[in-house]
Design an enzyme around this catalytic site. Structure first.
Site, PDB file in Angstrom:
ATOM      1  N   GLU A  90       0.793  -1.385   0.441  1.00 29.34           N
ATOM      2  CA  GLU A  90      -0.009  -0.289  -0.406  1.00 29.34           C
ATOM      3  C   GLU A  90       1.133   1.139   0.431  1.00 29.34           C
ATOM      4  O   GLU A  90       1.427   1.443   0.691  1.00 29.34           O
ATOM      5  CB  GLU A  90      -0.836   0.349   0.981  1.00 29.34           C
ATOM      6  CG  GLU A  90      -1.821  -0.682   1.528  1.00 29.34           C
ATOM      7  CD  GLU A  90      -2.683  -0.895   2.633  1.00 29.34           C
ATOM      8  OE1 GLU A  90      -2.353  -0.335   3.646  1.00 29.34           O
ATOM      9  OE2 GLU A  90      -2.953  -2.662   2.968  1.00 29.34           O
ATOM     10  N   CYS A 103       3.086   8.486   1.685  1.00 26.69           N
ATOM     11  CA  CYS A 103       3.551   7.395   2.281  1.00 26.69           C
ATOM     12  C   CYS A 103       3.696   6.251   1.865  1.00 26.69           C
ATOM     13  O   CYS A 103       2.313   5.630   1.118  1.00 26.69           O
ATOM     14  CB  CYS A 103       2.309   7.219   3.677  1.00 26.69           C
ATOM     15  SG  CYS A 103       3.202   6.146   5.269  1.00 26.69           S
ATOM     16  N   CYS A 110       5.020  -7.661   7.508  1.00 26.71           N
ATOM     17  CA  CYS A 110       6.492  -7.028   8.444  1.00 26.71           C
ATOM     18  C   CYS A 110       6.414  -8.260   9.609  1.00 26.71           C
ATOM     19  O   CYS A 110       6.029  -9.102   9.349  1.00 26.71           O
ATOM     20  CB  CYS A 110       6.062  -5.507   9.381  1.00 26.71           C
ATOM     21  SG  CYS A 110       6.593  -5.250  10.287  1.00 26.71           S
ATOM     22  N   CYS A 114       4.476  -5.475  16.639  1.00 27.70           N
ATOM     23  CA  CYS A 114       3.088  -4.799  17.006  1.00 27.70           C
ATOM     24  C   CYS A 114       2.190  -5.284  16.970  1.00 27.70           C
ATOM     25  O   CYS A 114       1.246  -5.304  16.558  1.00 27.70           O
ATOM     26  CB  CYS A 114       3.386  -3.588  16.633  1.00 27.70           C
ATOM     27  SG  CYS A 114       5.218  -2.600  16.052  1.00 27.70           S
ATOM     28  N   CYS A 117      -0.907  -3.248  15.737  1.00 29.22           N
ATOM     29  CA  CYS A 117      -0.354  -3.215  14.064  1.00 29.22           C
ATOM     30  C   CYS A 117      -1.225  -4.379  12.876  1.00 29.22           C
ATOM     31  O   CYS A 117      -0.870  -5.832  13.380  1.00 29.22           O
ATOM     32  CB  CYS A 117       0.543  -2.733  13.802  1.00 29.22           C
ATOM     33  SG  CYS A 117       1.625  -1.756  11.905  1.00 29.22           S
ATOM     34  N   GLU A 158       9.143  -2.282   8.242  1.00 34.13           N
ATOM     35  CA  GLU A 158      10.163  -1.577   9.078  1.00 34.13           C
ATOM     36  C   GLU A 158      11.452  -1.508   8.358  1.00 34.13           C
ATOM     37  O   GLU A 158      12.107  -2.543   7.625  1.00 34.13           O
ATOM     38  CB  GLU A 158      10.019  -3.061  10.137  1.00 34.13           C
ATOM     39  CG  GLU A 158      11.314  -2.587  10.968  1.00 34.13           C
ATOM     40  CD  GLU A 158      11.261  -1.209  12.070  1.00 34.13           C
ATOM     41  OE1 GLU A 158      10.316  -0.218  12.227  1.00 34.13           O
ATOM     42  OE2 GLU A 158      12.203  -0.187  11.700  1.00 34.13           O
ATOM     43  N   SER A 212       8.479   5.229  16.762  1.00 36.72           N
ATOM     44  CA  SER A 212       7.836   4.487  17.327  1.00 36.72           C
ATOM     45  C   SER A 212       7.282   4.405  18.707  1.00 36.72           C
ATOM     46  O   SER A 212       7.856   3.168  18.890  1.00 36.72           O
ATOM     47  CB  SER A 212       6.866   3.388  16.578  1.00 36.72           C
ATOM     48  OG  SER A 212       7.062   3.868  15.179  1.00 36.72           O
ATOM     49  N   CYS A 329      -1.900   2.425   7.767  1.00 33.42           N
ATOM     50  CA  CYS A 329      -1.289   1.577   6.576  1.00 33.42           C
ATOM     51  C   CYS A 329      -1.477  -0.166   7.599  1.00 33.42           C
ATOM     52  O   CYS A 329      -2.071  -0.727   8.768  1.00 33.42           O
ATOM     53  CB  CYS A 329       0.084   1.618   6.700  1.00 33.42           C
ATOM     54  SG  CYS A 329       0.347   2.472   5.373  1.00 33.42           S
TER      55      CYS A 329
END
Ligand code: SAH
Length: 343
Positions: A90, A103, A110, A114, A117, A158, A212, A329
């Site tokens: 995306e 962005c 990933c 987290c 997320c 990341e 973050s 995201c």
């Protein structure tokens, strides 16, 4: 197949020289690629023979916009791109007063895990190449017709887990013969991978580093961000301090406000204690509700902001764009994956 998009003009010159072409062809091809042409045939100042040779030996795989959502509220555009191998990523285009910002994603999925997320739910599939990072900027600009002046590496993935390719991408996008986007117009966000922060500090690039944070205490942070078990928050603060000393660039701390988890006054006090003497900025983000996650948005954002400010910190609440589309995201990719499963 050679990946021309990931090459610098110098590398392209070498590639073309090896094909028996004069040196200036390298710059010509670089310029065409960075304009976002759709095929080698559009490179009209190259001979037909060369275009055919390139088509036979080099990959030409611009991403396909398989979904596009436009916010009726603020014009934010979200793209779901399909890459050459069928994977999807995306990018989001946001229109700010200071310019159009894209962005972009740094990986397919990933592996940081987290807990709040959407991008990490199915793990990491693979890294993006420098060319795939660049294509997100080029084709977002081309499709939307909006000139892009700023880039944030805050999409899926990341960046520090794919740092070689990200650094190469920065070199490409910064190049005067390409998009020529200045380092000061680029932000890179990390969940706190300390060796990456140190490598960036060494390079002294003038980009903005976003960290973050999401919790200033190890106990909370380890619960919501597994990366904290490898790189504890105490060490992270120390790395941020060294980064600032090295580069003179103030760090932006991202902080998604989660109900009852990281929104207590004592945590605001602890942030202030930890960043004392380090010019930083805390960006409070209203938590995006992710269906798969148990966390809820905090109702204490304003109070938390005030508390930070009483300590002399600058804290802002991020204005949420694209509220009517899946602009947070990882969400659009998740949705597409779920729908595919259901088919
Ligand atoms: N991996 C990098 C960059 C991608 S995430 C990083 O962690 O910084 C971009 C930002 O969105 C990060 O600050 C991330 O913590 C935050 N984020 C992820 N899920 C979110 C959610 N549900 N609500 C609000 N922010 C979220």
């Amino acid at each position: 197949m050679t990946d021309l998009k990931s090459q610098t003009p110098e590398e392209l010159t070498k590639t073309l020289k090896a094909m028996g072409e004069p040196a200036f062809r390298g710059k010509q091809v670089f310029t065409w690629l960075h304009k976002g042409v759709g095929s080698f045939d559009e490179m009209t100042n190259l001979s037909k023979a060369l275009r055919e040779k390139l088509a036979g030996t080099c990959a030409f795989t611009p991403p396909k916009a398989v979904r596009k959502q436009v916010s009726k509220l603020d014009g934010t555009i979200k793209y779901l791109w399909e890459l050459a191998d069928g994977n999807c990523i995306e990018s989001v285009l946001m229109q700010y007063h200071h310019g159009n910002t894209v962005c972009i994603s740094s990986q397919v999925g990933c592996r940081m895990g987290c807990a709040f997320c959407a991008s990490t739910i199915a793990g990491k599939v693979r890294d993006l190449t420098p060319g795939e990072l660049l294509d997100q900027v080029i084709f977002t600009q081309k499709d939307s017709g909006l000139p892009i002046s700023n880039i944030v590496l805050m999409g899926i993935g990341e960046p520090m887990d794919n740092l070689d390719n990200v650094l190469k991408f920065l070199e490409l996008v910064n190049h005067p013969d390409g998009l020529n986007i200045g380092m000061r117009h680029i932000s890179l966000s990390t969940c706190g991978v300390i060796p990456g922060i140190e490598r960036l500090a060494e390079l002294g690039l003038q980009l903005t580093l976003s960290v973050s944070l999401h919790a200033p205490d190890g106990e909370t942070r380890s619960k919501i961000m597994p990366v904290n078990r490898a790189y504890p928050v105490e060490d992270l603060f120390a790395a941020c301090r060294r980064y600032f000393e090295r580069t003179g660039r103030r760090i932006s701390f991202e902080y998604a406000m989660i109900d009852g988890v990281n929104d207590h006054d004592w945590q605001a006090d602890l942030i202030a204690e930890k960043v004392r003497g380090m010019p930083g900025h805390v960006n409070l983000i209203p938590l995006n509700d992710v269906v798969e996650s148990p966390f809820k948005p905090s109702k204490r954002t304003a109070a938390f902001q005030k508390r930070l400010e009483t300590h002399g910190l600058t804290a802002t609440v991020r204005r949420s764009l694209g509220g009517d589309i899946d602009a947070s995201c990882g969400q659009l990719r998740r949705k597409a994956m779920e729908e595919q499963k259901g088919e």
